[in-house]
Design a protein around this motif. Structure first.
Motif, PDB file in Angstrom:
ATOM      1  N   HIS A  37       1.151  -1.024   0.180  1.00  0.00           N
ATOM      2  CA  HIS A  37       0.205   0.008   0.175  1.00  0.00           C
ATOM      3  C   HIS A  37       0.792   1.316  -0.044  1.00  0.00           C
ATOM      4  N   ARG A  38       2.171   1.692   0.821  1.00  0.00           N
ATOM      5  CA  ARG A  38       2.767   2.365   0.989  1.00  0.00           C
ATOM      6  C   ARG A  38       3.356   2.848  -0.196  1.00  0.00           C
ATOM      7  N   LEU A  39       4.185   1.472  -0.971  1.00  0.00           N
ATOM      8  CA  LEU A  39       5.310   1.348  -2.116  1.00  0.00           C
ATOM      9  C   LEU A  39       4.242   2.047  -3.205  1.00  0.00           C
ATOM     10  N   PHE A  40       3.055   1.204  -3.133  1.00  0.00           N
ATOM     11  CA  PHE A  40       2.294   1.776  -4.820  1.00  0.00           C
ATOM     12  C   PHE A  40       1.619   2.640  -4.335  1.00  0.00           C
ATOM     13  N   ALA A  41       1.375   3.656  -3.672  1.00  0.00           N
ATOM     14  CA  ALA A  41       1.148   5.171  -3.458  1.00  0.00           C
ATOM     15  C   ALA A  41       1.700   6.591  -3.379  1.00  0.00           C
ATOM     16  N   SER A  42       2.907   5.463  -2.600  1.00  0.00           N
ATOM     17  CA  SER A  42       4.351   6.523  -3.519  1.00  0.00           C
ATOM     18  C   SER A  42       4.843   6.625  -4.275  1.00  0.00           C
ATOM     19  N   ARG A  43       5.181   5.811  -4.755  1.00  0.00           N
ATOM     20  CA  ARG A  43       5.553   5.501  -6.252  1.00  0.00           C
ATOM     21  C   ARG A  43       4.838   4.586  -7.827  1.00  0.00           C
ATOM     22  N   GLY A  44       3.571   4.346  -7.483  1.00  0.00           N
ATOM     23  CA  GLY A  44       2.890   3.794  -8.259  1.00  0.00           C
ATOM     24  C   GLY A  44       2.666   2.255  -8.317  1.00  0.00           C
ATOM     25  N   TYR A  45       1.693   1.518  -8.740  1.00  0.00           N
ATOM     26  CA  TYR A  45       2.181   0.237  -8.996  1.00  0.00           C
ATOM     27  C   TYR A  45       2.844  -0.398 -10.304  1.00  0.00           C
ATOM     28  N   LEU A  82      -2.138  -5.649  -5.156  1.00  0.00           N
ATOM     29  CA  LEU A  82      -3.163  -4.193  -4.967  1.00  0.00           C
ATOM     30  C   LEU A  82      -4.705  -4.196  -4.463  1.00  0.00           C
ATOM     31  N   ALA A  83      -5.333  -5.686  -5.123  1.00  0.00           N
ATOM     32  CA  ALA A  83      -6.136  -6.075  -4.746  1.00  0.00           C
ATOM     33  C   ALA A  83      -6.509  -6.197  -3.405  1.00  0.00           C
ATOM     34  N   GLU A  84      -5.389  -6.820  -2.764  1.00  0.00           N
ATOM     35  CA  GLU A  84      -5.695  -6.583  -0.917  1.00  0.00           C
ATOM     36  C   GLU A  84      -5.533  -5.240  -0.701  1.00  0.00           C
ATOM     37  N   VAL A  85      -4.913  -4.362  -1.673  1.00  0.00           N
ATOM     38  CA  VAL A  85      -4.821  -3.109  -0.420  1.00  0.00           C
ATOM     39  C   VAL A  85      -6.223  -2.758  -1.117  1.00  0.00           C
ATOM     40  N   ILE A  86      -6.876  -2.563  -1.904  1.00  0.00           N
ATOM     41  CA  ILE A  86      -7.903  -1.626  -2.365  1.00  0.00           C
ATOM     42  C   ILE A  86      -8.572  -2.104  -1.157  1.00  0.00           C
ATOM     43  N   LEU A  87      -9.191  -3.406  -0.721  1.00  0.00           N
ATOM     44  CA  LEU A  87      -9.895  -4.550  -0.164  1.00  0.00           C
ATOM     45  C   LEU A  87      -9.536  -3.313   1.529  1.00  0.00           C
ATOM     46  N   LEU A  88      -8.365  -3.539   1.419  1.00  0.00           N
ATOM     47  CA  LEU A  88      -8.388  -2.459   2.707  1.00  0.00           C
ATOM     48  C   LEU A  88      -9.065  -1.687   3.068  1.00  0.00           C
ATOM     49  N   VAL A  89      -8.570  -0.573   2.379  1.00  0.00           N
ATOM     50  CA  VAL A  89      -9.152   0.801   2.005  1.00  0.00           C
ATOM     51  C   VAL A  89     -10.022   1.233   2.076  1.00  0.00           C
ATOM     52  N   ASN A  90     -10.583  -0.440   1.353  1.00  0.00           N
ATOM     53  CA  ASN A  90     -12.644   0.277   1.311  1.00  0.00           C
ATOM     54  C   ASN A  90     -13.118  -0.598   2.971  1.00  0.00           C
ATOM     55  N   GLN A  91     -12.532  -1.404   3.442  1.00  0.00           N
ATOM     56  CA  GLN A  91     -12.228  -2.033   4.411  1.00  0.00           C
ATOM     57  C   GLN A  91     -12.982  -0.899   5.867  1.00  0.00           C
ATOM     58  N   LYS A  92     -11.324  -0.323   5.643  1.00  0.00           N
ATOM     59  CA  LYS A  92     -11.696   0.688   6.356  1.00  0.00           C
ATOM     60  C   LYS A  92     -13.038   2.363   6.037  1.00  0.00           C
ATOM     61  N   MET A  93     -12.864   2.229   5.010  1.00  0.00           N
ATOM     62  CA  MET A  93     -14.408   2.968   4.209  1.00  0.00           C
ATOM     63  C   MET A  93     -15.410   2.865   5.015  1.00  0.00           C
TER      64      MET A  93
END
Length: 194
Positions: free
Chosen positions: A25-33, A63-74
């Motif tokens: 999550h941190r790396l994809f967000a800062s530098r891109g997938y 990437l899907a796991e990251v999206i699941l994580l941020v969605n769950q927080k929401m």
């Protein structure tokens, strides 16, 4: 060794996977997938790339796991619609979408990566993410049902499509949440006509 001192292997694997997902999550967000590889993610996690794959994930899955994580927080922060509300469905939905825009703008970089590369997810992850979407849409569906709208599912899908059209303002023009909402309000009003 005492049973209470060790965790089952699956729990350890789940913990390790969560660590790997947070690093991704941190790396994809800062530098891109595209600019981040499994080797780098594994190195930051203190494990080998093989150990990442043994967790049952590849880069697309991460990437899907990251999206699941941020969605769950929401999802955990969702305030449900209460039938005792004196607010109309339109006003509730506008306020709800404004809050979602604020949250999504905070994680805009990871949302962009998910939008760009989500087509690479497996059917398993697509199903999990759609399930989360249904949870996110539930307060909207509840507000529509309370105000006795017909075609609630179709209206929810239309509202969600409008939501993403508005979100493009944040992505393309660095707009704030209110600008995103303002862009879709005329279409939203049409969508909610009886």
């Amino acid at each position: 060794m005492n049973k209470n001192q060790t965790q089952p292997k699956s729990d350890k694997a789940q913990e390790r996977l969560l660590i790997v997902v947070k690093i991704a999550h941190r790396l994809f967000a800062s530098r891109g997938y595209e600019d981040v590889g499994i080797r780098e993610i594994a190195k930051e996690a203190g494990i080998s790339p093989i150990q990442v794959y043994r967790l049952g994930v590849d880069k697309h899955d991460l990437l899907a796991e990251v999206i699941l994580l941020v969605n769950q927080k929401m999802i955990e922060g969702i305030q449900p619609f209460t039938g005792s509300s004196q607010i109309s469905a339109l006003n509730f939905i506008e306020g709800y979408l404004l809050d979602l825009y604020k949250q999504d703008i905070e994680i805009k970089s990871i949302r962009q990566e998910g939008a760009a590369f989500g087509w690479k997810w497996s059917e398993k992850y697509e199903a999990l993410i759609i399930d989360q979407l249904m949870q996110i849409l539930k307060p909207i569906a509840d507000a529509l049902a309370h105000d006795k709208y017909d075609e609630i599912d179709a209206r929810c899908y239309a509202i969600w499509s409008l939501y993403y059209a508005g979100y493009r303002n944040a992505v393309m023009n660095n707009a704030d949440a209110q600008v995103c909402l303002d862009a879709i309000q005329p279409s939203l009003a049409i969508c909610l006509k009886r």
